[in-house]
Motif scaffolding. Structure first.
Motif, PDB file in Angstrom:
ATOM      1  N   ALA A   1       0.863  -1.186   0.000  1.00 26.02           N
ATOM      2  CA  ALA A   1       0.000   0.000   0.000  1.00 26.02           C
ATOM      3  C   ALA A   1       0.901   1.238   0.000  1.00 26.02           C
ATOM      4  N   GLN A   2       0.837   2.022  -1.057  1.00 32.04           N
ATOM      5  CA  GLN A   2       1.698   3.201  -1.187  1.00 32.04           C
ATOM      6  C   GLN A   2       0.851   4.418  -1.533  1.00 32.04           C
ATOM      7  N   GLU A   3       0.967   5.474  -0.745  1.00 30.10           N
ATOM      8  CA  GLU A   3       0.229   6.689  -1.051  1.00 30.10           C
ATOM      9  C   GLU A   3       0.914   7.457  -2.174  1.00 30.10           C
ATOM     10  N   ARG A   4       0.150   8.259  -2.841  1.00 28.87           N
ATOM     11  CA  ARG A   4       0.678   9.088  -3.913  1.00 28.87           C
ATOM     12  C   ARG A   4       1.500  10.235  -3.315  1.00 28.87           C
ATOM     13  N   VAL A   5       2.667  10.482  -3.884  1.00 29.44           N
ATOM     14  CA  VAL A   5       3.507  11.603  -3.450  1.00 29.44           C
ATOM     15  C   VAL A   5       3.711  12.484  -4.675  1.00 29.44           C
ATOM     16  N   ASP A   6       2.726  13.310  -4.957  1.00 30.17           N
ATOM     17  CA  ASP A   6       2.696  14.107  -6.181  1.00 30.17           C
ATOM     18  C   ASP A   6       3.409  15.441  -6.019  1.00 30.17           C
ATOM     19  N   GLY A   7       3.919  15.929  -7.141  1.00 25.42           N
ATOM     20  CA  GLY A   7       4.670  17.173  -7.128  1.00 25.42           C
ATOM     21  C   GLY A   7       3.858  18.368  -6.675  1.00 25.42           C
ATOM     22  N   MET A   8       2.570  18.402  -7.014  1.00 29.29           N
ATOM     23  CA  MET A   8       1.737  19.544  -6.663  1.00 29.29           C
ATOM     24  C   MET A   8       1.524  19.660  -5.147  1.00 29.29           C
ATOM     25  N   SER A   9       1.514  18.528  -4.461  1.00 31.91           N
ATOM     26  CA  SER A   9       1.396  18.539  -2.999  1.00 31.91           C
ATOM     27  C   SER A   9       2.768  18.650  -2.343  1.00 31.91           C
ATOM     28  N   LEU A  10       3.774  18.068  -2.993  1.00 33.16           N
ATOM     29  CA  LEU A  10       5.119  18.039  -2.428  1.00 33.16           C
ATOM     30  C   LEU A  10       5.774  19.416  -2.423  1.00 33.16           C
ATOM     31  N   LEU A  11       5.591  20.185  -3.494  1.00 33.16           N
ATOM     32  CA  LEU A  11       6.269  21.475  -3.629  1.00 33.16           C
ATOM     33  C   LEU A  11       5.967  22.428  -2.473  1.00 33.16           C
ATOM     34  N   PRO A  12       4.706  22.708  -2.144  1.00 35.14           N
ATOM     35  CA  PRO A  12       4.456  23.618  -1.020  1.00 35.14           C
ATOM     36  C   PRO A  12       4.974  23.085   0.312  1.00 35.14           C
ATOM     37  N   LEU A  13       4.952  21.774   0.487  1.00 36.49           N
ATOM     38  CA  LEU A  13       5.489  21.182   1.720  1.00 36.49           C
ATOM     39  C   LEU A  13       6.993  21.416   1.820  1.00 36.49           C
ATOM     40  N   LEU A  14       7.679  21.316   0.694  1.00 35.32           N
ATOM     41  CA  LEU A  14       9.119  21.558   0.679  1.00 35.32           C
ATOM     42  C   LEU A  14       9.433  23.034   0.944  1.00 35.32           C
ATOM     43  N   LEU A  15       8.597  23.921   0.430  1.00 36.91           N
ATOM     44  CA  LEU A  15       8.808  25.349   0.690  1.00 36.91           C
ATOM     45  C   LEU A  15       8.608  25.657   2.170  1.00 36.91           C
ATOM     46  N   GLU A  16       7.558  25.099   2.756  1.00 34.39           N
ATOM     47  CA  GLU A  16       7.295  25.311   4.179  1.00 34.39           C
ATOM     48  C   GLU A  16       8.427  24.745   5.034  1.00 34.39           C
ATOM     49  N   SER A  17       8.900  23.557   4.679  1.00 34.22           N
ATOM     50  CA  SER A  17       9.982  22.928   5.438  1.00 34.22           C
ATOM     51  C   SER A  17      11.294  23.684   5.274  1.00 34.22           C
TER      52      SER A  17
END
Length: 269
Positions: free
Chosen positions: A81-97
Motif C-alpha cells: 500500500a503506497q500513497e501518492r507523493v505528487d509534485g503539486m502537494s510536495l512542492l508547497p510542503l518543501l517550501l514550508e519545510s
C-alpha cells in the motif's frame, strides 16, 4: 534513505509523504549533490522507450510516485500500500519545510513570465522563504560558456535545494548532468509550479483520488498533452498488465514446484 521497488522499468521510492519531505530536507541540509525525480506514467513510458533515460531516472537519489497509477502499481505488483507523493502537494510542503529548517532555495527553468509570477507569489505567500536565485534559461541549448556560468551561479548561491522546472524528460536529464557540479539537492517539479502560483488550476479532489487528474489537465491543454496522456497512458496500462501476468505466472510456477516437491509431499503425508 528511502528504499525503492521496481515498477516496470524504473525503481520508485516508497514511504509516507512526510518521509519523502524529510529525506529531501536531509539531502539539502547536507548540501549533498543529488536529485529527485517526480515520476508519473509519462516518465515511466519514456524510460521504457529509452534505456539512456531509464538510467537517468534510476540513478536519482529519490523517485516519488507522483501519479495515482504508479502509487496503485505498488499494490498490483508488490502487494504494498503506497500513497501518492505528487509534485503539486510536495512542492508547497518543501517550501514550508525550507522556511522551518532555514534552507535556501533556487528556482531554475520556466519562461521569464513564469519567473516573474513566481517572484510575486513567493513574496506574498512565502515571504520568509530564503530564495537565493531564479533563472529562466533560453529555449535552446546553452553554449558551454553559458552553461559554466549558470553552474557557477547556482553553486555559489548557497542554495540547499534547486527546484527545476524544465518539463519531462529535459529536467531529469539536466539534473543528472548537473548532479556532481552543484552542491545541492535538485528537485524536478515539472508542471507543479504553474499550479502552485495560480497560473493553472488543479483537478477537484475526487478526480485526483479517482486517477483522473490527467483528464482534467488534458481538457485544459489538449494540443500539448494529447500524446502524453492518451498514448502514454495506454502504453502504461499495457505494460502494467503484461508485468502483472508475468508476475502471476512466476508465482504459479513457484507454487507448482512446491506442490511437486517429493520432500514436501512426504512431509504433508
Amino acid at each position: 534513505m528511502l528504499t525503492k521497488e521496481k515498477i516496470l522499468s524504473i525503481n520508485i521510492s516508497k514511504g509516507k509523504r512526510d518521509e519523502f519531505v524529510q529525506s529531501i530536507m536531509d539531502l539539502g541540509s547536507k548540501n549533498k549533490p543529488s536529485y529527485v525525480c517526480v515520476a508519473n506514467a509519462h516518465m515511466l513510458v519514456e524510460a521504457h522507450w529509452s534505456k539512456a533515460f531509464q538510467k537517468v531516472v534510476n540513478d536519482a537519489d529519490i523517485v516519488t510516485p507522483d501519479g495515482m497509477p504508479l502509487a496503485k502499481s505498488f499494490k498490483i505488483l508488490h502487494g504494498i500500500a503506497q500513497e501518492r507523493v505528487d509534485g503539486m502537494s510536495l512542492l508547497p510542503l518543501l517550501l514550508e519545510s525550507s522556511i522551518a529548517e532555514n534552507l535556501a532555495v533556487y528556482f531554475y527553468g520556466g519562461s521569464s513570465g513564469l519567473v516573474e509570477h513566481t517572484k510575486s507569489f513567493i513574496e506574498k505567500d512565502f515571504p520568509l522563504l530564503n530564495v537565493v536565485g531564479m533563472y529562466s534559461p533560453p529555449f535552446r541549448y546553452l553554449t558551454e560558456a553559458e552553461e559554466t556560468l549558470v553552474i557557477d551561479k547556482i553553486a555559489n548561491s548557497g542554495a540547499n535545494i534547486v527546484f527545476v522546472a524544465l518539463g519531462c524528460p529535459k529536467q531529469e536529464q539536466w539534473m543528472a548532468e548537473m548532479k556532481d557540479k552543484i552542491p545541492a539537492v535538485l528537485v524536478g517539479i515539472g508542471g507543479a509550479l504553474p499550479v502552485l502560483i495560480g497560473l493553472q488550476k488543479r483537478a477537484p479532489v475526487w478526480m485526483q483520488k479517482s486517477s483522473l487528474e490527467w483528464l482534467y489537465r488534458l481538457v485544459q491543454e489538449p494540443r500539448r498533452l494529447f500524446k502524453r496522456y492518451v498514448v502514454t497512458n495506454t502504453v502504461f496500462l499495457y505494460l502494467l498488465l503484461r508485468a502483472k501476468i508475468k508476475t502471476r505466472r512466476v508465482e504459479d510456477g513457484v507454487a507448482g514446484q512446491k506442490i511437486s516437491d517429493p520432500a514436501a509431499e512426504r512431509a504433508n503425508f
